[in-house]
Design an enzyme around this catalytic site. Structure first.
Site, PDB file in Angstrom:
ATOM      1  N   TYR A 141      39.577  33.924  38.848  1.00 29.89           N
ATOM      2  CA  TYR A 141      40.648  34.816  38.416  1.00 29.89           C
ATOM      3  C   TYR A 141      40.336  35.374  37.027  1.00 29.89           C
ATOM      4  CZ  TYR A 141      45.180  36.690  37.298  1.00 29.89           C
ATOM      5  OH  TYR A 141      46.190  37.543  36.954  1.00 29.89           O
ATOM      6  N   ASP A 156      41.786  47.587  32.410  1.00 30.34           N
ATOM      7  CA  ASP A 156      42.707  46.948  31.469  1.00 30.34           C
ATOM      8  C   ASP A 156      41.852  46.482  30.297  1.00 30.34           C
ATOM      9  OD1 ASP A 156      44.275  45.227  30.012  1.00 30.34           O
ATOM     10  OD2 ASP A 156      45.001  44.077  31.729  1.00 30.34           O
ATOM     11  N   LYS A 216      43.764  41.408  37.250  1.00 23.93           N
ATOM     12  CA  LYS A 216      44.066  42.026  38.538  1.00 23.93           C
ATOM     13  C   LYS A 216      43.395  43.366  38.742  1.00 23.93           C
ATOM     14  CE  LYS A 216      48.250  41.286  38.484  1.00 23.93           C
ATOM     15  NZ  LYS A 216      47.982  40.647  37.220  1.00 23.93           N
TER      16      LYS A 216
END
Ligand code: F6R
Ligand code: MG
Ligand code: MG
Length: 367
Positions: free
Chosen positions: A229, A13, A232
């Site tokens: 985090y 991404d 994903k």
């Protein structure tokens, strides 16, 4: 190696349009231009560029084997160039999966997801590449189990002499960085002890009993690499079909059951995995629901003849309907588990930052 072809699927991404929902055409064009150059120079045999949600998917064939420095460098350079394009357009999260500033020999552990396999191309070599968004590595455990080990899914396990011996599963413990092999059907129950916990034990590859590779998937977990985090894992998985492997229809069949995966909204919620055509790989509702595309090719001396958009079939309409019904039920739980991930999984999200602020307000219970 002589006579071998390598299929490399490498994804990242590097910027979303709009938000985290899809891919801007400038990035696709940039990637196509660069891989076109690599094909002209002979570095790769062929390629296909596509997107699933905000993930740029580079599908390449070449003769350099898996984990090849030049191929990984090529993918990294494409992602960097696309990050520049994304930055110019101020796309969302430009470069988000490139966890390192500079390339160091192999994209593994640097953010991008990688699934590669090397094999001798058969007389006819049908391949399906699954790509998902708003979920994480481990999302393929259940479908791979069904494809390669469940006779209720794969009729060939019973009927076809070429499949009747079963398959061997390579399972990775991504927390301890260890691996284990299980033979199916002999060790089915042992296999299921682990792969049912798909956040930790992830099917990396499946082999025919003679050792020939049938499937490989990406197992990168960004949070474990970065320790927090950072987005994903949005995994990919390549499956060889027909002959000694499950038929195309047996490989697609598991996705008629929209199983529940983690990764929806903020990487913090469970939701059903929605099988969609490539044109609908653009998650919007609550940044989802998580979705999967399936792109099919016939290999011809490494040439990727295709793609065929395998979920662009009314046969998956019921799966889409029940996924949406399930999504409604899950969404009504709002911030409650089991829509929201359990606390130990939330460790890798932004929630701990919020909890920290409240730490001092906890009092002892009265005697
Ligand atoms: C990204 C994703 C999204 C984001 C959410 C918040 O793949 O799943 O649900 O987590 O849109 O994004 P930020 O924190 O970038 O505003
Ligand atoms: Mg994104
Ligand atoms: Mg994504």
């Amino acid at each position: 190696m002589e006579g071998m072809i390598t299929l490399s699927v490498i994804k990242a991404d590097v910027g979303g349009f709009v938000g985290h929902s899809a891919m801007h055409s400038d990035l696709l064009e940039e990637a196509k231009g660069r891989l076109g150059g690599a094909r002209s120079s002979g570095m790769i045999v062929d390629f296909h560029v596509t997107a699933c949600g905000d993930d740029l998917e580079l599908i390449m064939t070449h003769h350099r084997g898996v984990d090849n420095n030049e191929i990984h460098q090529l993918a990294w350079d494409v992602f960097v160039a696309c990050t520049e394009a994304a930055t110019r357009l101020k796309l969302y999260g430009a470069g988000q999966d490139l966890l390192a500033d500079a390339f160091s020999g192999n994209v593994k552990g640097m953010g991008p997801g990688v699934a590669e396999m090397e094999f001798v191309e058969r007389k006819s070599e049908p391949i399906i590449i699954f790509m998902a968004d708003k979920t994480s590595a481990g999302a393929w455990n259940l479908p791979l189990y069904k494809m390669f080990a469940d006779p209720f899914n794969t009729a060939g396990l019973i009927i076809a002499p070429s499949l009747h011996a079963g398959f061997r599963f390579e399972v990775h413990d991504v927390k301890r960085e260890k691996r284990i092999f299980f033979d199916a059907p002999e060790e089915l129950y042992d296999l299921l002890v682990f792969i049912g916990a798909a956040g930790r034990y992830i099917i990396k590859a499946v082999y025919a009993k003679d050792g020939e590779i049938g499937s490989v998937s990406s197992t990168q977990r960004l949070a474990l690499i970065a320790g927090k985090y950072v987005g994903k894992d949005d995994p990919v998985c390549a499956v060889r079909c027909q002959g000694k492997f499950p038929a195309v229809g047996e490989v697609l069949e598991p996705f008629t059951m929209p199983h529940i995966v983690e990764g929806w909204m903020r990487g913090s919620h469970y939701g059903p995995l929605l099988p969609v055509p490539v044109s609908q790989a653009t998650p919007s509702r609550f940044d989802g629901p998580p979705r999967v595309i399936a792109v099919g090719f016939q290999l011809a001396d490494g040439r990727l003849v295709g793609p065929r958009d395998m979920f662009d079939d009314p046969g998956f309409d019921e799966a889409r309907r029940s996924a949406n019904a399930l999504a409604d039920v899950m969404r009504r739980h709002g911030p409650f588990e089991p829509h929201r991930l359990p606390m130990d999984e939330m460790e890798y999200t932004t929630l701990p930052q919020v909890m920290e602020k409240l730490q001092d307000r906890w009092e002892k219970l009265p005697e």
